[in-house]
Scaffold this active site. Structure first.
Site, PDB file in Angstrom:
ATOM      1  N   ILE A  33       0.825  -1.211   0.000  1.00  0.00           N
ATOM      2  CA  ILE A  33       0.000   0.000   0.000  1.00  0.00           C
ATOM      3  C   ILE A  33       0.860   1.262   0.000  1.00  0.00           C
ATOM      4  O   ILE A  33       0.415   2.335  -0.402  1.00  0.00           O
ATOM      5  CB  ILE A  33      -0.967  -0.019   1.225  1.00  0.00           C
ATOM      6  CG1 ILE A  33      -2.164   0.859   0.994  1.00  0.00           C
ATOM      7  CG2 ILE A  33      -0.254   0.349   2.513  1.00  0.00           C
ATOM      8  CD1 ILE A  33      -3.290   0.646   1.989  1.00  0.00           C
ATOM      9  N   HIS A 102       5.780 -12.141   5.819  1.00  0.00           N
ATOM     10  CA  HIS A 102       5.592 -11.744   4.416  1.00  0.00           C
ATOM     11  C   HIS A 102       6.935 -11.468   3.779  1.00  0.00           C
ATOM     12  O   HIS A 102       7.883 -11.055   4.446  1.00  0.00           O
ATOM     13  CB  HIS A 102       4.672 -10.518   4.308  1.00  0.00           C
ATOM     14  CG  HIS A 102       5.068  -9.376   5.187  1.00  0.00           C
ATOM     15  ND1 HIS A 102       4.786  -9.370   6.534  1.00  0.00           N
ATOM     16  CD2 HIS A 102       5.742  -8.246   4.937  1.00  0.00           C
ATOM     17  CE1 HIS A 102       5.268  -8.263   7.069  1.00  0.00           C
ATOM     18  NE2 HIS A 102       5.868  -7.555   6.118  1.00  0.00           N
TER      19      HIS A 102
END
Ligand code: 5GP
Ligand code: ZN
Length: 115
Positions: A33, A102
């Site tokens: 993002i 991640h």
């Protein structure tokens, strides 16, 4: 943090809007993002794992799968020849913000040398 509270678990369940670029039984891929490079993707295991040291031997194949998916995404994003970086932030000193494992894929620009 429980999976119910986790941003990445919520994205996987469709509770938070985010385009899923790739998905399989082990992991999925979204764009970061707040990108730090023109290509900045996150490869995220479906399983809510916080740290690499928490990965059981039975789940170790997930890590291999994430690396393979990172290669698939690098080909798709056309950054194989120009080069790219894979990053896993672990804990406070590394700046890990989301406590769900991640893999960052960063590319499409020269990246600062490490160390
Ligand atoms: P970390 O610092 O934990 O390794 O990286 C977490 C990353 O997740 C950050 O780069 C941050 O910009 C990204 N991120 C946090 N929340 C969201 C979100 O809701 N959607 C997406 N696509 N990325 C997010
Ligand atoms: Zn999670």
């Amino acid at each position: 943090m429980t999976p119910e509270e986790c941003i990445f678990c919520k994205i996987h369940k469709g509770l938070i809007d985010s385009e899923i670029l790739y998905s399989d039984d082990n992991c999925f891929v979204i764009r970061d993002i707040s990108p730090r490079a023109p290509v900045h993707l996150l490869v995220i295991p479906v399983l809510h794992i916080t740290r690499l040291v928490d990965v059981n031997i039975q789940d170790a194949h997930i890590l291999g799968g994430m690396l393979k998916v990172a290669s698939v995404m690098a080909i798709r994003e056309n950054i194989v020849e120009s080069g790219y970086r894979l990053v896993v932030n672990q804990g406070e000193n590394a700046g890990q913000v989301v406590p769900h494992l991640h893999l960052h894929i960063l590319g499409a620009k020269p990246l600062a040398a490490m160390g």
